[in-house]
Motif scaffolding. Sequence first.
Motif, PDB file in Angstrom:
ATOM      1  N   LYS A   1      48.175  39.442  45.442  1.00 13.45           N
ATOM      2  CA  LYS A   1      47.569  40.141  44.309  1.00 13.45           C
ATOM      3  C   LYS A   1      47.487  39.230  43.082  1.00 13.45           C
ATOM      4  O   LYS A   1      46.487  39.227  42.361  1.00 13.45           O
ATOM      5  CB  LYS A   1      48.366  41.405  43.982  1.00 13.45           C
ATOM      6  CG  LYS A   1      48.228  42.517  45.011  1.00 13.45           C
ATOM      7  CD  LYS A   1      49.085  43.724  44.638  1.00 13.45           C
ATOM      8  CE  LYS A   1      48.977  44.832  45.670  1.00 13.45           C
ATOM      9  NZ  LYS A   1      49.847  45.993  45.333  1.00 13.45           N
ATOM     10  N   LEU A   2      48.552  38.467  42.849  1.00 19.30           N
ATOM     11  CA  LEU A   2      48.543  37.530  41.724  1.00 19.30           C
ATOM     12  C   LEU A   2      47.448  36.481  41.905  1.00 19.30           C
ATOM     13  O   LEU A   2      46.712  36.161  40.967  1.00 19.30           O
ATOM     14  CB  LEU A   2      49.903  36.845  41.599  1.00 19.30           C
ATOM     15  CG  LEU A   2      51.064  37.684  41.074  1.00 19.30           C
ATOM     16  CD1 LEU A   2      52.356  36.883  41.117  1.00 19.30           C
ATOM     17  CD2 LEU A   2      50.802  38.171  39.652  1.00 19.30           C
ATOM     18  N   LEU A   3      47.332  35.948  43.110  1.00 20.43           N
ATOM     19  CA  LEU A   3      46.311  34.941  43.394  1.00 20.43           C
ATOM     20  C   LEU A   3      44.910  35.510  43.185  1.00 20.43           C
ATOM     21  O   LEU A   3      44.047  34.861  42.575  1.00 20.43           O
ATOM     22  CB  LEU A   3      46.467  34.440  44.824  1.00 20.43           C
ATOM     23  CG  LEU A   3      45.454  33.392  45.301  1.00 20.43           C
ATOM     24  CD1 LEU A   3      45.547  32.141  44.449  1.00 20.43           C
ATOM     25  CD2 LEU A   3      45.678  33.058  46.777  1.00 20.43           C
ATOM     26  N   ALA A   4      44.688  36.735  43.672  1.00 20.12           N
ATOM     27  CA  ALA A   4      43.382  37.370  43.503  1.00 20.12           C
ATOM     28  C   ALA A   4      43.066  37.609  42.029  1.00 20.12           C
ATOM     29  O   ALA A   4      41.929  37.427  41.585  1.00 20.12           O
ATOM     30  CB  ALA A   4      43.342  38.691  44.272  1.00 20.12           C
ATOM     31  N   ALA A   5      44.084  38.007  41.261  1.00 24.43           N
ATOM     32  CA  ALA A   5      43.878  38.258  39.828  1.00 24.43           C
ATOM     33  C   ALA A   5      43.525  36.962  39.100  1.00 24.43           C
ATOM     34  O   ALA A   5      42.618  36.935  38.252  1.00 24.43           O
ATOM     35  CB  ALA A   5      45.126  38.890  39.223  1.00 24.43           C
ATOM     36  N   PHE A   6      44.234  35.876  39.407  1.00 23.75           N
ATOM     37  CA  PHE A   6      43.928  34.587  38.776  1.00 23.75           C
ATOM     38  C   PHE A   6      42.514  34.129  39.130  1.00 23.75           C
ATOM     39  O   PHE A   6      41.758  33.680  38.261  1.00 23.75           O
ATOM     40  CB  PHE A   6      44.950  33.528  39.204  1.00 23.75           C
ATOM     41  CG  PHE A   6      46.190  33.506  38.367  1.00 23.75           C
ATOM     42  CD1 PHE A   6      46.132  33.197  37.011  1.00 23.75           C
ATOM     43  CD2 PHE A   6      47.430  33.795  38.927  1.00 23.75           C
ATOM     44  CE1 PHE A   6      47.280  33.182  36.234  1.00 23.75           C
ATOM     45  CE2 PHE A   6      48.583  33.772  38.148  1.00 23.75           C
ATOM     46  CZ  PHE A   6      48.504  33.466  36.796  1.00 23.75           C
ATOM     47  N   LEU A   7      42.147  34.247  40.394  1.00 20.16           N
ATOM     48  CA  LEU A   7      40.808  33.839  40.811  1.00 20.16           C
ATOM     49  C   LEU A   7      39.735  34.675  40.120  1.00 20.16           C
ATOM     50  O   LEU A   7      38.668  34.163  39.748  1.00 20.16           O
ATOM     51  CB  LEU A   7      40.674  33.949  42.331  1.00 20.16           C
ATOM     52  CG  LEU A   7      41.402  32.884  43.149  1.00 20.16           C
ATOM     53  CD1 LEU A   7      41.273  33.178  44.634  1.00 20.16           C
ATOM     54  CD2 LEU A   7      40.863  31.500  42.829  1.00 20.16           C
ATOM     55  N   ALA A   8      40.016  35.976  39.952  1.00 20.36           N
ATOM     56  CA  ALA A   8      39.061  36.845  39.266  1.00 20.36           C
ATOM     57  C   ALA A   8      38.824  36.374  37.830  1.00 20.36           C
ATOM     58  O   ALA A   8      37.683  36.283  37.371  1.00 20.36           O
ATOM     59  CB  ALA A   8      39.560  38.290  39.278  1.00 20.36           C
ATOM     60  N   LEU A   9      39.913  36.069  37.126  1.00 23.70           N
ATOM     61  CA  LEU A   9      39.759  35.603  35.744  1.00 23.70           C
ATOM     62  C   LEU A   9      39.049  34.255  35.692  1.00 23.70           C
ATOM     63  O   LEU A   9      38.143  34.055  34.881  1.00 23.70           O
ATOM     64  CB  LEU A   9      41.129  35.477  35.072  1.00 23.70           C
ATOM     65  CG  LEU A   9      41.819  36.753  34.604  1.00 23.70           C
ATOM     66  CD1 LEU A   9      42.984  36.401  33.695  1.00 23.70           C
ATOM     67  CD2 LEU A   9      40.864  37.672  33.875  1.00 23.70           C
ATOM     68  N   TYR A  10      39.456  33.324  36.530  1.00 30.65           N
ATOM     69  CA  TYR A  10      38.879  31.985  36.485  1.00 30.65           C
ATOM     70  C   TYR A  10      37.387  32.009  36.813  1.00 30.65           C
ATOM     71  O   TYR A  10      36.574  31.423  36.090  1.00 30.65           O
ATOM     72  CB  TYR A  10      39.595  31.069  37.485  1.00 30.65           C
ATOM     73  CG  TYR A  10      41.025  30.742  37.129  1.00 30.65           C
ATOM     74  CD1 TYR A  10      41.551  31.038  35.870  1.00 30.65           C
ATOM     75  CD2 TYR A  10      41.867  30.132  38.047  1.00 30.65           C
ATOM     76  CE1 TYR A  10      42.868  30.735  35.550  1.00 30.65           C
ATOM     77  CE2 TYR A  10      43.182  29.817  37.736  1.00 30.65           C
ATOM     78  CZ  TYR A  10      43.677  30.135  36.476  1.00 30.65           C
ATOM     79  OH  TYR A  10      44.966  29.826  36.161  1.00 30.65           O
TER      80      TYR A  10
ATOM     81  N   SER B   1      31.953  32.722  34.871  1.00 28.92           N
ATOM     82  CA  SER B   1      30.543  32.944  35.207  1.00 28.92           C
ATOM     83  C   SER B   1      29.837  33.901  34.259  1.00 28.92           C
ATOM     84  O   SER B   1      28.602  34.024  34.309  1.00 28.92           O
ATOM     85  CB  SER B   1      30.440  33.493  36.635  1.00 28.92           C
ATOM     86  OG  SER B   1      31.012  34.800  36.720  1.00 28.92           O
ATOM     87  N   THR B   2      30.580  34.605  33.396  1.00 32.62           N
ATOM     88  CA  THR B   2      29.923  35.574  32.508  1.00 32.62           C
ATOM     89  C   THR B   2      28.979  34.894  31.519  1.00 32.62           C
ATOM     90  O   THR B   2      27.992  35.505  31.089  1.00 32.62           O
ATOM     91  CB  THR B   2      30.956  36.414  31.730  1.00 32.62           C
ATOM     92  OG1 THR B   2      31.874  35.543  31.066  1.00 32.62           O
ATOM     93  CG2 THR B   2      31.701  37.353  32.650  1.00 32.62           C
TER      94      THR B   2
ATOM     95  N   PHE C   1      31.879  43.481  36.883  1.00 31.07           N
ATOM     96  CA  PHE C   1      32.766  42.354  37.185  1.00 31.07           C
ATOM     97  C   PHE C   1      33.411  41.787  35.910  1.00 31.07           C
ATOM     98  O   PHE C   1      34.634  41.625  35.839  1.00 31.07           O
ATOM     99  CB  PHE C   1      32.003  41.256  37.923  1.00 31.07           C
ATOM    100  CG  PHE C   1      31.648  41.617  39.332  1.00 31.07           C
ATOM    101  CD1 PHE C   1      32.503  41.329  40.371  1.00 31.07           C
ATOM    102  CD2 PHE C   1      30.460  42.271  39.616  1.00 31.07           C
ATOM    103  CE1 PHE C   1      32.187  41.672  41.678  1.00 31.07           C
ATOM    104  CE2 PHE C   1      30.125  42.621  40.911  1.00 31.07           C
ATOM    105  CZ  PHE C   1      30.998  42.323  41.945  1.00 31.07           C
ATOM    106  N   GLY C   2      32.588  41.487  34.899  1.00 32.13           N
ATOM    107  CA  GLY C   2      33.120  40.880  33.686  1.00 32.13           C
ATOM    108  C   GLY C   2      34.041  41.786  32.902  1.00 32.13           C
ATOM    109  O   GLY C   2      34.978  41.315  32.246  1.00 32.13           O
ATOM    110  N   SER C   3      33.787  43.105  32.942  1.00 31.97           N
ATOM    111  CA  SER C   3      34.608  44.039  32.164  1.00 31.97           C
ATOM    112  C   SER C   3      35.610  44.787  33.038  1.00 31.97           C
ATOM    113  O   SER C   3      36.813  44.622  32.886  1.00 31.97           O
ATOM    114  CB  SER C   3      33.702  45.033  31.424  1.00 31.97           C
ATOM    115  OG  SER C   3      32.894  44.365  30.474  1.00 31.97           O
TER     116      SER C   3
END
Length: 290
Positions: free
Chosen positions: A9-18, A23-24, A221-223
């Motif tokens: 979950k932590l890895l997925a959260a970091f990837l989402a932010l990065y 990309s926004t 995605f961005g929000s």
Amino acid sequence: MNLTSHQLKLLAAFLALYLIWGSTYFAIHIAVTSWPPFLMAGVRFVLAGTLMYGYLRWRGAANPTLAELKGATLLGILMPAIGNGFVTLAQKEVSSGVAALVVATVPLFAILFARLFGHTPRKMELAGVLLGIVGIVVLNMGSNLQASPAGAAALLFASAGWALGSAWSKHLTQPKGLMSSAMMMLTGGIALLLGSFASGEQLAGMPPLSGWLAMLYLAVFGSLIAYTAYMFLLQHVSAAAATSYAYVNPVIAVLLGVGLLGEHIGPAELLSMTIILAGVGLIGWKKSPR
């Protein structure tokens, strides 16, 4: 190596932010070719805030109190409205990569504003702020910002607004959990729609499919997704780790801008990216305990 469910979950959260927040800038560039900037940002945040609020209420979350709503409204004006709205406005004139570079100065502004609330910066933090200022000076020597003083001013105003909201948020009464993000997006989106009306923005015509898809990508995605990931990280890792997206987002934005939009990044922009990210790194750096 086997990863636990929590680590995944932590890895997925970091990837989402990065990846998502990086990309926004590309998505904003696409959206503002057919949407007025404040109108697009307002629709984005009202849509995202409404969806999140509806989901939280369906799950049984309580409505915010008046005091919590006041705090969320103030942060909504400072962060989604000013912090994101003026980035969106600037991207009518400034490339997505350069916009991301300027926004990477948010941690530098946050250190300065934190002094208003009693935080005494460490020597490394002060060094990072000074290095970041040098980076902005170098960035201003490039052709991208020189061609648009108004765009540069809008980006710095946006960065300062987001940083002030970030510093102030620790001292304001806010709704609990994700309801805080929902109210921030709703009130910030309403402020942006009011700003759009006051400034006389009008749709020249119905946005094409690309404009609608870009706006929906920013809303969902961005929000919704990225904000949720950010809140999750703030609860489970240090603030320095959670805000490490500031190191990665400019690189993602520059690569997407050059690769997909044909944007030009010159020597001044590349040098400034190195300097600004080094400054952000000094702010987040802490000596390991022996």
